[in-house]
Design an enzyme around this catalytic site. Structure first.
Site, PDB file in Angstrom:
ATOM      1  N   LYS A   1     -75.190  49.296 -88.286  1.00  0.00           N
ATOM      2  CA  LYS A   1     -75.717  48.473 -89.371  1.00  0.00           C
ATOM      3  C   LYS A   1     -74.680  47.967 -90.365  1.00  0.00           C
ATOM      4  O   LYS A   1     -74.962  47.032 -91.132  1.00  0.00           O
ATOM      5  CB  LYS A   1     -76.779  49.271 -90.155  1.00  0.00           C
ATOM      6  CG  LYS A   1     -78.052  49.511 -89.379  1.00  0.00           C
ATOM      7  CD  LYS A   1     -78.770  48.219 -89.130  1.00  0.00           C
ATOM      8  CE  LYS A   1     -79.840  48.346 -88.072  1.00  0.00           C
ATOM      9  NZ  LYS A   1     -79.925  47.203 -87.198  1.00  0.00           N
TER      10      LYS A   1
ATOM     11  N   TYR B   1     -83.032  48.282 -84.514  1.00  0.00           N
ATOM     12  CA  TYR B   1     -81.700  48.137 -83.936  1.00  0.00           C
ATOM     13  C   TYR B   1     -81.294  46.662 -83.846  1.00  0.00           C
ATOM     14  O   TYR B   1     -80.150  46.304 -84.130  1.00  0.00           O
ATOM     15  CB  TYR B   1     -81.655  48.777 -82.551  1.00  0.00           C
ATOM     16  CG  TYR B   1     -80.250  49.045 -82.046  1.00  0.00           C
ATOM     17  CD1 TYR B   1     -79.646  50.289 -82.237  1.00  0.00           C
ATOM     18  CD2 TYR B   1     -79.524  48.064 -81.377  1.00  0.00           C
ATOM     19  CE1 TYR B   1     -78.362  50.537 -81.777  1.00  0.00           C
ATOM     20  CE2 TYR B   1     -78.230  48.306 -80.927  1.00  0.00           C
ATOM     21  CZ  TYR B   1     -77.659  49.545 -81.122  1.00  0.00           C
ATOM     22  OH  TYR B   1     -76.376  49.787 -80.675  1.00  0.00           O
TER      23      TYR B   1
ATOM     24  N   TYR C   1     -76.380  56.133 -75.804  1.00  0.00           N
ATOM     25  CA  TYR C   1     -76.364  57.115 -76.884  1.00  0.00           C
ATOM     26  C   TYR C   1     -76.825  58.447 -76.301  1.00  0.00           C
ATOM     27  O   TYR C   1     -77.966  58.564 -75.849  1.00  0.00           O
ATOM     28  CB  TYR C   1     -77.306  56.696 -78.011  1.00  0.00           C
ATOM     29  CG  TYR C   1     -76.828  55.520 -78.827  1.00  0.00           C
ATOM     30  CD1 TYR C   1     -76.217  55.720 -80.059  1.00  0.00           C
ATOM     31  CD2 TYR C   1     -76.984  54.210 -78.380  1.00  0.00           C
ATOM     32  CE1 TYR C   1     -75.779  54.650 -80.829  1.00  0.00           C
ATOM     33  CE2 TYR C   1     -76.544  53.131 -79.136  1.00  0.00           C
ATOM     34  CZ  TYR C   1     -75.949  53.361 -80.354  1.00  0.00           C
ATOM     35  OH  TYR C   1     -75.512  52.297 -81.114  1.00  0.00           O
TER      36      TYR C   1
ATOM     37  N   PRO D   1     -72.176  55.043 -88.659  1.00  0.00           N
ATOM     38  CA  PRO D   1     -72.085  54.014 -87.618  1.00  0.00           C
ATOM     39  C   PRO D   1     -73.160  54.126 -86.541  1.00  0.00           C
ATOM     40  O   PRO D   1     -73.263  53.227 -85.700  1.00  0.00           O
ATOM     41  CB  PRO D   1     -70.698  54.248 -87.025  1.00  0.00           C
ATOM     42  CG  PRO D   1     -70.424  55.697 -87.263  1.00  0.00           C
ATOM     43  CD  PRO D   1     -71.065  56.014 -88.581  1.00  0.00           C
TER      44      PRO D   1
ATOM     45  N   HIS E   1     -76.613  42.081 -75.087  1.00  0.00           N
ATOM     46  CA  HIS E   1     -77.255  43.298 -74.596  1.00  0.00           C
ATOM     47  C   HIS E   1     -78.744  43.219 -74.905  1.00  0.00           C
ATOM     48  O   HIS E   1     -79.135  43.053 -76.062  1.00  0.00           O
ATOM     49  CB  HIS E   1     -76.657  44.538 -75.265  1.00  0.00           C
ATOM     50  CG  HIS E   1     -75.285  44.878 -74.763  1.00  0.00           C
ATOM     51  ND1 HIS E   1     -74.655  46.070 -75.093  1.00  0.00           N
ATOM     52  CD2 HIS E   1     -74.436  44.209 -73.945  1.00  0.00           C
ATOM     53  CE1 HIS E   1     -73.471  46.103 -74.505  1.00  0.00           C
ATOM     54  NE2 HIS E   1     -73.312  44.991 -73.816  1.00  0.00           N
TER      55      HIS E   1
END
Length: 393
Positions: A298, A386, A203, A294, A75
Site C-alpha cells: 500500500k 489489494y 504469500y 509492506p 497480475h
C-alpha cells in the site's frame, strides 16, 4: 541570496512530489520541487512495486507514461500458501480488477522524464534545507549543488519528503496527532538471478514464518522472508538463505527456482499516521504523513492517492481564493489511509509468525486464512483491498 517565486513549493522529488508537480502543471499551476538526494541516488534506490488499478489509471490517464502497461506485468490474482497448499485469489473474477508489478524506481523514471519534457523546475541534490510557513508566504531555503543559496517563496508548501520529513516537524507543537505501531519482526529481502518460481506473487504462512515470492524480470526475481529486526544481511550467505526459503515454501510438488543472490537488505516494519495533513499553507503527502508495513503493498499507492486528492484541492484553492477548501484534503486522504492501515495490519498479523504466540493465536491465524481461501465473500474483501478501493475518497 537568489529568490525564486512560484505558486507551490514541493519538498521531495520522489514519486509523490513529482506526480503532484505534474498534475499541477496540467492544471496550469506552477511549482518548484527540491530534494536533498541526487537524481542518481533516487533512481538507484531499488524498491519493489505493486501498483493498484487506480494508480495505473492515474499514471496513464494523466499522461505520465504508458510504460507500466507495456513493460509492467499485469497480475490478475495472488496466491496465499498455507498448510503446504496454494490458494489463488482471482482478482478479475471477484472484483474485476488487476494490479501491475512495476518497480517504484520505474515510476520515478517515468515521472522525472515527464517533468523534464514539460520543462518542470526540479532541483536535485540540494543541501541545508530549511522550511518556514509562519509568514504570509511559505518559503524553502536551500543550497544548490553549485554552492549558491536560494530562497523559494510560494503560496503553498507541500512536504512530500518521506518518513524523516522536515516539513512534518515544521508543524507547531500540539497542532497534529500521531499514531504509531512497531512490529517485532522485519523482512529479509534479496534479489536472485533465476527464472520465476511462479507467475504471480505467493504469500506464504508457515510454522517457520512468513515468506513472499515475487518477480522482477524474466531472469531476476525478488523474494523476502520474515526475520528479526536486528538481523544483519552480511551474516547470510546464499546457502543459508535458500535453506530458510525452502523450509518455508517448498513442498507438495512446489519448489523454488534458485540462483545466485544479490542486493540483500533488511526492511523493518512500522505503522504511522499523522493528522491533520494541513497547517495553514503547509500540507503533507505520502510517507511524510503515513507509513504502512509492506505486506499489503500500500505504501506507494497511498502516496499517489494522496497526491491525486491534494492536486484537486489545490486547484479548488486557486479557483475559490479560499484556503479553507484545503481542509477537505485531510478529510478525504485520511479516510483512505486508515483503510489501508487496517488492511496492512490485518494481512501482516495474519501471515507472520510471532514469537511466543499461543496455540490459540496460531489456530486463529489459520482460521483467518481459511476465511479468505474458502469463502467468496472473504476472498472478495481481500481482492478489493489489494487491488485498491476504486470508489473515490
Amino acid at each position: 541570496m537568489r529568490t525564486t517565486r512560484t505558486q507551490v513549493a514541493i519538498v521531495g522529488a520522489g514519486p509523490a512530489g513529482l506526480l503532484l508537480s505534474h498534475l499541477l502543471h496540467r492544471a496550469g499551476i506552477e511549482s518548484v520541487v527540491v530534494d536533498i538526494r541526487t537524481y542518481e541516488q533516487i533512481a538507484g534506490t531499488i524498491r519493489a512495486g505493486i501498483l493498484e488499478a487506480g494508480s495505473v489509471r492515474l499514471l496513464v490517464d494523466s499522461g505520465v507514461s504508458d510504460r507500466v502497461l507495456t513493460e509492467g506485468h499485469r497480475h490478475d490474482g495472488v496466491v496465499l500458501r498455507f498448510d503446504g497448499e496454494n490458494h489463488r485469489i482471482d482478482f478479475q473474477e471477484l472484483v474485476g480488477e488487476s494490479v501491475w508489478l512495476y518497480p517504484q524506481t520505474e515510476v520515478f523514471l517515468d515521472l522525472s522524464r515527464r517533468r523534464t519534457i514539460d520543462g518542470g523546475d526540479v532541483r536535485y541534490g540540494v543541501a541545508d534545507t530549511v522550511v518556514d510557513h509562519t509568514g504570509a508566504r511559505p518559503t524553502v531555503t536551500c543550497t544548490e549543488p553549485d554552492g549558491s543559496r536560494v530562497r523559494i517563496e510560494a503560496d503553498l508548501l507541500v512536504g512530500a519528503d518521506g518518513s524523516r520529513s522536515v516539513c512534518r516537524h515544521a508543524f507547531p507543537p500540539g497542532t497534529r496527532a500521531e499514531w504509531f505501531r512497531e512490529y517485532p519482526f522485519a523482512w529479509f529481502g534479496f534479489l536472485t538471478e533465476a527464472p520465476p518460481s511462479h507467475h504471480e506473487l505467493i504469500y506464504t504462512r508457515s510454522e517457520f514464518g512468513f515468506a513472499l515470492i515475487s518477480q522482477r524480470t524474466p531472469t531476476m526475481q525478488r523474494m523476502y522472508f520474515q526475520c528479526a529486526p536486528d538481523e544483519r544481511p552480511q551474516d547470510w550467505d546464499d546457502d543459508r538463505i535458500w535453506t530458510e526459503m525452502r523450509r518455508r515454501v517448498n513442498g507438495n510438488g512446489f519448489a523454488l527456482r534458485e540462483g545466485p543472490i544479490s542486493a540483500k537488505m533488511v526492511l523493518p516494519f512500522r505503522s504511522f499516521v499523522t493528522a491533520p495533513l494541513r497547517h495553514g499553507r503547509l500540507l503533507l503527502a505520502g510517507d511524510a504523513a503515513h507509513t504502512v508495513p509492506p505486506t499489503g503493498a500500500k505504501g506507494l499507492n497511498l502516496a499517489l492517492a494522496d497526491v491525486a486528492v491534494l492536486a484537486e484541492a489545490i486547484g479548488d484553492f486557486y479557483r475559490a481564493g479560499d484556503a479553507d477548501v484545503l481542509d477537505r484534503y485531510t478529510e478525504r486522504a485520511v479516510r483512505r489511509v486508515w483503510r489501508a492501515q487496517h488492511f496492512s495490519y490485518w494481512a501482516t498479523t495474519m501471515l507472520h509468525a510471532v514469537g511466543g504466540a499461543s496455540p490459540f493465536d496460531i489456530k486463529r491465524q489459520r482460521g483467518e486464512l481459511s476465511l479468505i481461501a474458502d469463502s467468496r465473500y472473504g476472498a472478495a474483501y481481500f481482492a478489493e483491498a489489494y487491488t485498491g478501493w476504486q470508489q473515490q475518497n
